[in-house]
Design a protein around this motif. Structure first.
Motif, PDB file in Angstrom:
ATOM      1  N   LEU A   1      -5.578  -0.044  -4.945  1.00 16.52           N
ATOM      2  CA  LEU A   1      -5.218  -0.551  -3.715  1.00 16.52           C
ATOM      3  C   LEU A   1      -5.280   0.333  -2.484  1.00 16.52           C
ATOM      4  CD1 LEU A   1      -1.778  -2.499  -5.030  1.00 16.52           C
ATOM      5  CD2 LEU A   1      -4.067  -3.616  -4.238  1.00 16.52           C
ATOM      6  N   GLY A   2      -5.027   1.632  -2.708  1.00 12.20           N
ATOM      7  CA  GLY A   2      -4.982   2.640  -1.344  1.00 12.20           C
ATOM      8  C   GLY A   2      -6.377   2.600  -0.945  1.00 12.20           C
ATOM      9  N   MET A   3      -7.411   2.220  -1.754  1.00 13.93           N
ATOM     10  CA  MET A   3      -8.749   2.134  -1.023  1.00 13.93           C
ATOM     11  C   MET A   3      -9.030   1.228   0.127  1.00 13.93           C
ATOM     12  SD  MET A   3     -11.092   2.689  -4.406  1.00 13.93           S
ATOM     13  CE  MET A   3     -11.572   0.909  -3.985  1.00 13.93           C
ATOM     14  N   PHE A   4      -8.029   0.300   0.127  1.00 12.62           N
ATOM     15  CA  PHE A   4      -8.032  -0.834   1.010  1.00 12.62           C
ATOM     16  C   PHE A   4      -7.066  -0.689   2.341  1.00 12.62           C
ATOM     17  CE2 PHE A   4      -9.392  -2.560  -2.821  1.00 12.62           C
ATOM     18  CZ  PHE A   4     -10.672  -2.978  -2.632  1.00 12.62           C
ATOM     19  N   SER A   5      -7.635  -0.722   3.500  1.00 15.22           N
ATOM     20  CA  SER A   5      -6.505  -1.145   4.744  1.00 15.22           C
ATOM     21  C   SER A   5      -5.894  -2.524   4.800  1.00 15.22           C
ATOM     22  CB  SER A   5      -7.379  -1.278   5.993  1.00 15.22           C
ATOM     23  OG  SER A   5      -8.342  -2.469   5.934  1.00 15.22           O
ATOM     24  N   PHE A   6      -4.892  -2.480   5.503  1.00 13.50           N
ATOM     25  CA  PHE A   6      -3.976  -3.700   5.312  1.00 13.50           C
ATOM     26  C   PHE A   6      -5.082  -5.129   5.519  1.00 13.50           C
ATOM     27  CE2 PHE A   6      -2.493  -7.473   7.970  1.00 13.50           C
ATOM     28  CZ  PHE A   6      -1.818  -8.038   6.976  1.00 13.50           C
ATOM     29  N   ALA A   7      -5.780  -4.985   6.435  1.00 12.74           N
ATOM     30  CA  ALA A   7      -6.883  -6.060   6.879  1.00 12.74           C
ATOM     31  C   ALA A   7      -7.760  -6.484   5.457  1.00 12.74           C
ATOM     32  CB  ALA A   7      -7.512  -5.938   8.008  1.00 12.74           C
TER      33      ALA A   7
ATOM     34  N   LEU B   1       0.874  -1.211  -0.021  1.00 16.24           N
ATOM     35  CA  LEU B   1       0.068   0.144  -0.018  1.00 16.24           C
ATOM     36  C   LEU B   1       0.990   1.273   0.010  1.00 16.24           C
ATOM     37  CD1 LEU B   1      -2.883  -1.077   2.366  1.00 16.24           C
ATOM     38  CD2 LEU B   1      -2.641  -1.063   0.037  1.00 16.24           C
ATOM     39  N   GLY B   2       2.277   1.114  -0.070  1.00 10.79           N
ATOM     40  CA  GLY B   2       3.101   2.060  -0.135  1.00 10.79           C
ATOM     41  C   GLY B   2       3.607   2.781   0.843  1.00 10.79           C
ATOM     42  N   SER B   3       3.512   2.182   2.285  1.00  8.37           N
ATOM     43  CA  SER B   3       4.205   2.626   3.407  1.00  8.37           C
ATOM     44  C   SER B   3       5.185   1.898   3.745  1.00  8.37           C
ATOM     45  CB  SER B   3       3.106   2.208   4.608  1.00  8.37           C
ATOM     46  OG  SER B   3       1.918   3.048   4.310  1.00  8.37           O
ATOM     47  N   PRO B   4       6.360   2.536   4.193  1.00 10.84           N
ATOM     48  CA  PRO B   4       7.555   1.668   4.883  1.00 10.84           C
ATOM     49  C   PRO B   4       7.159   1.164   5.947  1.00 10.84           C
ATOM     50  CG  PRO B   4       7.865   4.007   5.417  1.00 10.84           C
ATOM     51  CD  PRO B   4       6.704   4.001   4.298  1.00 10.84           C
ATOM     52  N   ALA B   5       7.833   0.003   6.223  1.00 11.47           N
ATOM     53  CA  ALA B   5       7.463  -0.880   7.329  1.00 11.47           C
ATOM     54  C   ALA B   5       8.718  -0.263   8.756  1.00 11.47           C
ATOM     55  CB  ALA B   5       7.862  -2.114   7.386  1.00 11.47           C
TER      56      ALA B   5
ATOM     57  N   ARG C   1      10.470  -4.044  -4.952  1.00 15.15           N
ATOM     58  CA  ARG C   1      10.268  -3.084  -6.123  1.00 15.15           C
ATOM     59  C   ARG C   1       9.844  -3.891  -7.244  1.00 15.15           C
ATOM     60  NH1 ARG C   1      15.254  -0.803  -6.795  1.00 15.15           N
ATOM     61  NH2 ARG C   1      14.652   0.781  -5.139  1.00 15.15           N
ATOM     62  N   ALA C   2      10.544  -4.956  -7.548  1.00 13.38           N
ATOM     63  CA  ALA C   2       9.972  -5.806  -8.562  1.00 13.38           C
ATOM     64  C   ALA C   2       8.603  -6.342  -8.667  1.00 13.38           C
ATOM     65  CB  ALA C   2      10.987  -7.032  -8.846  1.00 13.38           C
ATOM     66  N   PHE C   3       8.215  -6.510  -7.322  1.00 14.88           N
ATOM     67  CA  PHE C   3       6.980  -7.265  -7.106  1.00 14.88           C
ATOM     68  C   PHE C   3       5.833  -6.095  -7.220  1.00 14.88           C
ATOM     69  CE2 PHE C   3       3.114  -8.025  -4.495  1.00 14.88           C
ATOM     70  CZ  PHE C   3       3.013  -9.298  -4.953  1.00 14.88           C
ATOM     71  N   THR C   4       6.339  -5.180  -6.592  1.00 15.49           N
ATOM     72  CA  THR C   4       5.024  -3.930  -6.835  1.00 15.49           C
ATOM     73  C   THR C   4       5.097  -3.383  -8.059  1.00 15.49           C
ATOM     74  OG1 THR C   4       6.596  -2.432  -5.887  1.00 15.49           O
ATOM     75  CG2 THR C   4       5.392  -3.367  -4.494  1.00 15.49           C
TER      76      THR C   4
ATOM     77  N   LEU D   1      -2.656  -3.449 -11.094  1.00 17.21           N
ATOM     78  CA  LEU D   1      -3.804  -2.865 -10.208  1.00 17.21           C
ATOM     79  C   LEU D   1      -3.281  -1.507  -9.855  1.00 17.21           C
ATOM     80  CD1 LEU D   1      -4.564  -5.607  -7.832  1.00 17.21           C
ATOM     81  CD2 LEU D   1      -5.981  -4.984  -9.542  1.00 17.21           C
ATOM     82  N   SER D   2      -4.000  -0.361 -10.138  1.00 15.46           N
ATOM     83  CA  SER D   2      -3.545   1.035  -9.689  1.00 15.46           C
ATOM     84  C   SER D   2      -3.323   0.928  -8.151  1.00 15.46           C
ATOM     85  CB  SER D   2      -4.071   2.020 -10.174  1.00 15.46           C
ATOM     86  OG  SER D   2      -5.537   2.053  -9.556  1.00 15.46           O
ATOM     87  N   LEU D   3      -2.255   1.763  -7.949  1.00 11.91           N
ATOM     88  CA  LEU D   3      -2.108   2.167  -6.466  1.00 11.91           C
ATOM     89  C   LEU D   3      -3.088   2.904  -6.013  1.00 11.91           C
ATOM     90  CD1 LEU D   3       0.080   1.987  -4.096  1.00 11.91           C
ATOM     91  CD2 LEU D   3       0.935   4.186  -4.952  1.00 11.91           C
ATOM     92  N   GLU D   4      -3.887   3.634  -6.695  1.00 16.74           N
ATOM     93  CA  GLU D   4      -5.128   4.488  -6.191  1.00 16.74           C
ATOM     94  C   GLU D   4      -6.109   3.356  -5.757  1.00 16.74           C
ATOM     95  OE1 GLU D   4      -3.757   5.202  -9.164  1.00 16.74           O
ATOM     96  OE2 GLU D   4      -2.465   6.841  -8.171  1.00 16.74           O
TER      97      GLU D   4
END
Length: 173
Positions: free
Chosen positions: A116-122, A13-17, A101-104, A111-114
Protein backbone atom coordinates in the motif's frame (compact mmCIF):
# COMPACT_ATOMS: atom_id res chain seq x y z
CA UNK A 1 -16.29 4.08 -1.09
CA UNK A 2 -13.81 3.24 1.62
CA UNK A 3 -11.26 5.83 0.59
CA UNK A 4 -13.61 8.75 0.26
CA UNK A 5 -11.52 11.44 1.91
CA UNK A 6 -7.85 12.23 1.90
CA UNK A 7 -7.65 11.77 5.67
CA UNK A 8 -9.00 8.24 5.37
CA UNK A 9 -6.57 7.43 2.57
CA UNK A 10 -3.62 8.84 4.47
CA UNK A 11 -4.66 6.85 7.56
CA UNK A 12 -4.68 3.67 5.46
CA UNK A 13 -1.16 4.51 4.36
CA UNK A 14 -0.10 4.88 8.01
CA UNK A 15 -0.08 8.66 8.45
CA UNK A 16 -2.06 10.41 11.17
CA UNK A 17 -4.42 13.08 9.91
CA UNK A 18 -3.95 16.74 10.87
CA UNK A 19 -6.29 19.73 11.04
CA UNK A 20 -6.10 20.37 7.29
CA UNK A 21 -8.03 17.14 6.66
CA UNK A 22 -11.02 18.58 8.53
CA UNK A 23 -11.65 20.82 5.54
CA UNK A 24 -13.19 17.89 3.65
CA UNK A 25 -14.34 15.72 6.55
CA UNK A 26 -16.13 18.38 8.60
CA UNK A 27 -15.99 21.81 6.93
CA UNK A 28 -18.10 23.48 9.62
CA UNK A 29 -15.86 22.32 12.46
CA UNK A 30 -12.80 23.29 10.40
CA UNK A 31 -14.06 26.86 9.87
CA UNK A 32 -15.19 27.17 13.49
CA UNK A 33 -11.85 26.05 14.88
CA UNK A 34 -9.86 28.33 12.61
CA UNK A 35 -12.11 31.28 13.47
CA UNK A 36 -11.11 30.91 17.15
CA UNK A 37 -7.72 32.36 16.21
CA UNK A 38 -9.39 35.64 15.35
CA UNK A 39 -11.13 36.22 18.69
CA UNK A 40 -9.76 38.52 21.38
CA UNK A 41 -8.65 37.18 24.75
CA UNK A 42 -11.87 38.49 26.32
CA UNK A 43 -14.10 36.90 23.67
CA UNK A 44 -12.42 33.52 24.14
CA UNK A 45 -12.89 33.71 27.92
CA UNK A 46 -16.56 34.61 27.44
CA UNK A 47 -17.06 31.40 25.45
CA UNK A 48 -16.10 29.40 28.55
CA UNK A 49 -14.34 26.72 26.54
CA UNK A 50 -12.42 23.94 28.25
CA UNK A 51 -10.09 21.28 26.89
CA UNK A 52 -12.94 18.77 26.53
CA UNK A 53 -15.26 17.58 23.80
CA UNK A 54 -18.80 16.48 24.50
CA UNK A 55 -20.01 13.42 22.69
CA UNK A 56 -22.96 11.06 22.77
CA UNK A 57 -21.92 7.47 23.43
CA UNK A 58 -24.68 4.85 23.48
CA UNK A 59 -27.25 7.54 24.21
CA UNK A 60 -25.29 9.09 27.07
CA UNK A 61 -23.62 12.49 26.94
CA UNK A 62 -19.95 12.17 27.91
CA UNK A 63 -17.19 14.76 28.31
CA UNK A 64 -13.84 13.56 26.98
CA UNK A 65 -10.69 15.35 28.12
CA UNK A 66 -8.51 16.45 25.23
CA UNK A 67 -5.51 16.39 27.57
CA UNK A 68 -5.00 15.41 31.23
CA UNK A 69 -7.04 17.77 33.38
CA UNK A 70 -8.79 19.13 30.30
CA UNK A 71 -12.10 19.49 32.09
CA UNK A 72 -10.60 22.07 34.42
CA UNK A 73 -8.32 23.81 31.91
CA UNK A 74 -9.87 26.88 30.28
CA UNK A 75 -9.09 27.86 26.73
CA UNK A 76 -7.37 31.24 26.62
CA UNK A 77 -5.78 33.36 23.94
CA UNK A 78 -2.42 31.85 24.99
CA UNK A 79 -3.49 28.22 24.49
CA UNK A 80 -6.16 28.48 21.79
CA UNK A 81 -3.84 27.03 19.11
CA UNK A 82 -3.22 23.98 21.29
CA UNK A 83 -6.97 23.63 21.76
CA UNK A 84 -7.59 23.83 18.00
CA UNK A 85 -5.03 21.11 17.31
CA UNK A 86 -6.29 18.86 20.10
CA UNK A 87 -9.90 19.10 18.92
CA UNK A 88 -8.80 18.30 15.36
CA UNK A 89 -6.66 15.41 16.61
CA UNK A 90 -9.57 14.05 18.60
CA UNK A 91 -11.99 14.27 15.69
CA UNK A 92 -9.61 12.88 13.08
CA UNK A 93 -7.51 10.40 15.04
CA UNK A 94 -8.62 9.56 18.57
CA UNK A 95 -12.40 9.38 18.10
CA UNK A 96 -12.27 6.71 15.40
CA UNK A 97 -9.06 4.96 16.51
CA UNK A 98 -10.72 1.61 17.32
CA UNK A 99 -12.63 1.64 14.03
CA UNK A 100 -9.52 2.46 12.00
CA UNK A 101 -7.52 -0.18 13.87
CA UNK A 102 -10.08 -2.91 13.13
CA UNK A 103 -10.41 -1.84 9.50
CA UNK A 104 -6.68 -1.56 8.87
CA UNK A 105 -5.92 -4.88 10.58
CA UNK A 106 -8.38 -6.52 8.20
CA UNK A 107 -6.99 -4.64 5.22
CA UNK A 108 -3.38 -5.40 6.12
CA UNK A 109 -4.22 -9.09 6.49
CA UNK A 110 -5.04 -9.05 2.78
CA UNK A 111 -2.64 -6.37 1.50
CA UNK A 112 0.70 -5.59 3.08
CA UNK A 113 1.47 -2.07 4.30
CA UNK A 114 4.61 -2.13 2.14
CA UNK A 115 2.47 -2.73 -0.94
CA UNK A 116 0.00 0.00 0.00
CA UNK A 117 2.90 2.35 0.78
CA UNK A 118 3.88 2.29 -2.88
CA UNK A 119 0.85 4.41 -3.66
CA UNK A 120 0.04 8.03 -2.96
CA UNK A 121 -3.41 8.89 -1.64
CA UNK A 122 -4.56 9.87 -5.14
CA UNK A 123 -3.36 6.57 -6.61
CA UNK A 124 -4.94 4.53 -3.81
CA UNK A 125 -8.18 6.48 -4.26
CA UNK A 126 -8.18 5.71 -7.97
CA UNK A 127 -7.48 2.02 -7.37
CA UNK A 128 -10.31 1.68 -4.87
CA UNK A 129 -12.85 4.15 -6.26
CA UNK A 130 -11.93 4.46 -9.92
CA UNK A 131 -11.04 7.56 -11.85
CA UNK A 132 -12.69 10.93 -11.21
CA UNK A 133 -14.32 10.77 -14.64
CA UNK A 134 -15.69 7.31 -13.88
CA UNK A 135 -14.28 6.03 -17.14
CA UNK A 136 -12.54 2.67 -17.33
CA UNK A 137 -9.84 2.05 -19.91
CA UNK A 138 -11.35 -1.14 -21.32
CA UNK A 139 -8.44 -1.83 -23.67
CA UNK A 140 -5.91 -1.55 -20.80
CA UNK A 141 -8.10 -3.65 -18.49
CA UNK A 142 -8.49 -6.33 -21.14
CA UNK A 143 -4.75 -6.38 -21.90
CA UNK A 144 -3.91 -6.83 -18.20
CA UNK A 145 -6.58 -9.35 -17.21
CA UNK A 146 -5.37 -12.75 -16.02
CA UNK A 147 -7.82 -15.59 -16.52
CA UNK A 148 -8.06 -18.67 -14.33
CA UNK A 149 -9.61 -22.11 -14.50
CA UNK A 150 -11.24 -22.94 -17.79
CA UNK A 151 -11.54 -19.28 -18.80
CA UNK A 152 -9.31 -17.79 -21.49
CA UNK A 153 -9.46 -14.62 -23.56
CA UNK A 154 -11.07 -16.71 -26.33
CA UNK A 155 -13.83 -18.12 -24.11
CA UNK A 156 -17.30 -17.21 -25.43
CA UNK A 157 -18.41 -15.63 -22.11
CA UNK A 158 -15.21 -13.58 -21.85
CA UNK A 159 -15.50 -12.30 -25.42
CA UNK A 160 -19.13 -11.35 -24.79
CA UNK A 161 -18.15 -9.60 -21.54
CA UNK A 162 -15.53 -7.46 -23.29
CA UNK A 163 -17.90 -6.65 -26.17
CA UNK A 164 -20.67 -5.53 -23.78
CA UNK A 165 -18.26 -3.56 -21.57
CA UNK A 166 -16.82 -1.84 -24.64
CA UNK A 167 -20.31 -0.86 -25.82
CA UNK A 168 -21.29 0.76 -22.50
CA UNK A 169 -20.90 4.48 -21.96
CA UNK A 170 -18.42 5.72 -19.32
CA UNK A 171 -21.29 6.37 -16.91
CA UNK A 172 -22.67 2.86 -17.36
CA UNK A 173 -19.27 1.23 -16.77
Amino acid sequence: AVVSTQSTGERLLGSPADINYLRTLDPTLYRTLLSLREYSAQEILEMELYFVVTESILGRTVNVDLKPGGGSTRVTRDNVIEYIHLVADYRLNRQARAHYRAFTEGLYSVLSLEWLGMFSFAELHQLVCGSESGDIDVVDLQANTVYQGSYTAEHQCIELFWRVLGDLSAGQR
